[in-house]
Write an enzyme that holds these catalytic residues in place. Structure first.
Site, PDB file in Angstrom:
ATOM      1  N   GLY A  42       0.814  -1.207   0.000  1.00 20.83           N
ATOM      2  CA  GLY A  42       0.000   0.000   0.000  1.00 20.83           C
ATOM      3  C   GLY A  42       0.846   1.254   0.000  1.00 20.83           C
ATOM      4  O   GLY A  42       0.657   2.164  -0.823  1.00 20.83           O
ATOM      5  N   ASN A 186       0.318 -10.225 -11.088  1.00 19.60           N
ATOM      6  CA  ASN A 186       1.471 -10.713 -11.838  1.00 19.60           C
ATOM      7  C   ASN A 186       1.203 -12.166 -12.224  1.00 19.60           C
ATOM      8  O   ASN A 186       0.098 -12.686 -12.013  1.00 19.60           O
ATOM      9  CB  ASN A 186       2.774 -10.535 -11.052  1.00 19.60           C
ATOM     10  CG  ASN A 186       2.821 -11.351  -9.770  1.00 19.60           C
ATOM     11  OD1 ASN A 186       2.063 -12.309  -9.577  1.00 19.60           O
ATOM     12  ND2 ASN A 186       3.729 -11.001  -8.876  1.00 19.60           N
ATOM     13  N   LEU A 223       4.163  -9.025 -16.471  1.00 19.80           N
ATOM     14  CA  LEU A 223       4.983 -10.165 -16.868  1.00 19.80           C
ATOM     15  C   LEU A 223       6.470  -9.919 -16.633  1.00 19.80           C
ATOM     16  O   LEU A 223       7.317 -10.539 -17.284  1.00 19.80           O
ATOM     17  CB  LEU A 223       4.741 -10.476 -18.350  1.00 19.80           C
ATOM     18  CG  LEU A 223       3.282 -10.714 -18.759  1.00 19.80           C
ATOM     19  CD1 LEU A 223       3.159 -10.776 -20.286  1.00 19.80           C
ATOM     20  CD2 LEU A 223       2.739 -11.978 -18.120  1.00 19.80           C
ATOM     21  N   GLY A 227       7.138  -7.457 -19.952  1.00 19.67           N
ATOM     22  CA  GLY A 227       6.159  -6.395 -20.117  1.00 19.67           C
ATOM     23  C   GLY A 227       4.846  -6.697 -19.428  1.00 19.67           C
ATOM     24  O   GLY A 227       4.809  -7.187 -18.301  1.00 19.67           O
ATOM     25  N   ASP A 248      17.418  -4.884  -8.684  1.00 25.32           N
ATOM     26  CA  ASP A 248      16.549  -5.390  -7.618  1.00 25.32           C
ATOM     27  C   ASP A 248      15.113  -5.190  -8.076  1.00 25.32           C
ATOM     28  O   ASP A 248      14.701  -4.070  -8.371  1.00 25.32           O
ATOM     29  CB  ASP A 248      16.830  -4.608  -6.323  1.00 25.32           C
ATOM     30  CG  ASP A 248      15.970  -5.061  -5.145  1.00 25.32           C
ATOM     31  OD1 ASP A 248      15.131  -5.973  -5.309  1.00 25.32           O
ATOM     32  OD2 ASP A 248      16.135  -4.488  -4.057  1.00 25.32           O
ATOM     33  N   ALA A 251       9.389  -4.088  -5.426  1.00 27.60           N
ATOM     34  CA  ALA A 251       8.475  -2.949  -5.630  1.00 27.60           C
ATOM     35  C   ALA A 251       8.277  -2.571  -7.088  1.00 27.60           C
ATOM     36  O   ALA A 251       7.633  -1.559  -7.373  1.00 27.60           O
ATOM     37  CB  ALA A 251       8.905  -1.727  -4.830  1.00 27.60           C
ATOM     38  N   ALA A 252       8.767  -3.369  -8.024  1.00 26.03           N
ATOM     39  CA  ALA A 252       8.522  -3.047  -9.437  1.00 26.03           C
ATOM     40  C   ALA A 252       7.025  -3.093  -9.744  1.00 26.03           C
ATOM     41  O   ALA A 252       6.494  -2.200 -10.419  1.00 26.03           O
ATOM     42  CB  ALA A 252       9.281  -4.012 -10.338  1.00 26.03           C
ATOM     43  N   GLY A 253       6.353  -4.121  -9.255  1.00 28.83           N
ATOM     44  CA  GLY A 253       4.911  -4.218  -9.473  1.00 28.83           C
ATOM     45  C   GLY A 253       4.162  -3.074  -8.815  1.00 28.83           C
ATOM     46  O   GLY A 253       3.204  -2.524  -9.388  1.00 28.83           O
ATOM     47  N   ASP A 254       4.575  -2.698  -7.616  1.00 33.16           N
ATOM     48  CA  ASP A 254       3.935  -1.581  -6.920  1.00 33.16           C
ATOM     49  C   ASP A 254       4.151  -0.273  -7.682  1.00 33.16           C
ATOM     50  O   ASP A 254       3.249   0.575  -7.754  1.00 33.16           O
ATOM     51  CB  ASP A 254       4.499  -1.438  -5.507  1.00 33.16           C
ATOM     52  CG  ASP A 254       4.191  -2.644  -4.630  1.00 33.16           C
ATOM     53  OD1 ASP A 254       3.169  -3.308  -4.883  1.00 33.16           O
ATOM     54  OD2 ASP A 254       4.974  -2.913  -3.706  1.00 33.16           O
ATOM     55  N   SER A 293      13.715   2.928  -4.546  1.00 37.50           N
ATOM     56  CA  SER A 293      13.915   2.662  -5.977  1.00 37.50           C
ATOM     57  C   SER A 293      12.858   3.304  -6.857  1.00 37.50           C
ATOM     58  O   SER A 293      12.996   3.317  -8.092  1.00 37.50           O
ATOM     59  CB  SER A 293      13.912   1.149  -6.227  1.00 37.50           C
ATOM     60  OG  SER A 293      12.597   0.615  -6.116  1.00 37.50           O
TER      61      SER A 293
END
Length: 306
Positions: A42, A186, A223, A227, A248, A251-254, A293
């Site tokens: 969140g 994801n 993905l 992408g 790293d 938190a890429a999805g966030d 990041s």
């Protein structure tokens, strides 16, 4: 400033160690480093939306401990409206134990702590934030009852409702789907929701089709380096990921979710918002940590892929 994006979700302190690889069961490894970093899906998504240009409010709980003070202070520095972040004196703040390996993959264990105190009543108590919002974001690191209330209240108010079903361990309640405009899992989460193995673009299309049939408005399956896949009643569209050197993936999805929401809130089309979220997510994997990041709007606007 009135918040255009409201996030109902978790705030965690991430306890992060780096090791050559992820440990096997019963194995002890020597780590290379250890840091504490503000996180929680969140809070990460709130920070991402704020850094990427949206006025943001956060609804959640922290513990009455030093971590709670640090988590709240971090959001305030980002300009996030924290009137609805409630300190709970007798509970520890949520934590996430994260191991990152040399290939930038991670394994995470979450302890909910104060996040478990988020309730329908605590969300209802700040209903004015939902009324003022344009986009409402939820995840699954707070109790399901609170998530269900926020989703359905968002639908009643006619807001754009986003659910990032993370971390998903099984199907969602069937009555949630009608309240969701954008369901953003994801690959592993799409698999948990549908029971289908999701390990390719074709299988992601199958999972997305099933989620649409269950009642979700639109589906975006992220993905990773491949992408994302957008699906609606008209078909599918694949969005390739920008090429970067990953450090790293935490938190890429966030970052994608927050960037996507921020772009929608400022009036971008959904396809523009997906492309914007993907650039933000790509930039996030080039640096270590969760919130540290997450890039700024200027960094995304200046981005040039490899």
């Amino acid at each position: 400033m009135q918040a255009k994006v409201v996030v109902v979700g978790s705030l965690n302190m991430d306890l992060v160690t780096r090791a050559p690889r992820l440990p096997r069961g019963g194995e002890t490894l020597h780590g290379d480093s250890f840091v504490t970093v503000p996180g929680g899906k969140g809070a990460n998504q709130a920070v991402a939306a704020a850094r990427l240009g949206a006025p943001v409010a956060m609804i959640g709980c922290v513990g009455g401990d030093a971590y709670g003070e640090q988590l709240l202070a971090g959001l305030l520095v980002e300009g996030i409206d924290c009137q609805a972040v409630t300190p709970i004196a007798d509970v520890a703040s949520g934590v996430a134990l994260i191991v990152v390996d040399d290939s930038s993959q991670n394994a995470i264990v979450i302890v909910a702590g104060a996040n478990g105190r988020v309730s329908p009543a605590s969300v209802q108590a700040v209903d004015h934030l939902l009324v003022q919002a344009e986009v409402i974001i939820c995840q699954l690191e707070v109790p399901n009852e609170a998530v269900a209330f926020a989703l359905k209240r968002g639908r009643e108010l006619g807001k754009t409702v986003i659910l990032n079903p993370a971390p998903a361990s099984g199907p969602l309640p069937s009555d949630w789907y009608a309240a969701i405009d954008y369901l953003i899992p994801n690959e592993s989460e799409a698999q948990a929701l549908t029971g289908l193995v999701v390990d390719s673009r074709a299988s992601a299309e199958q999972a997305a089709s099933q989620l649409l049939a269950m009642g979700a408005g639109k589906v975006i399956v992220t993905l990773g380096a491949q992408g994302s896949l957008f699906a609606d009643g008209q078909g599918f569209e694949h969005f390739p990921a920008p090429q970067v050197k990953a450090v790293d993936t935490t938190a890429a999805g966030d970052t994608f979710v927050g960037g996507f929401a921020a772009a929608l809130a400022r009036g971008d089309t959904e396809r523009q918002a997906i492309a914007f979220g993907q650039v933000a997510a790509a930039l996030s994997v080039t640096a270590a940590g969760a919130q540290p990041s997450i890039p700024t709007l200027k960094e995304v606007q200046a981005f040039t892929p490899l």
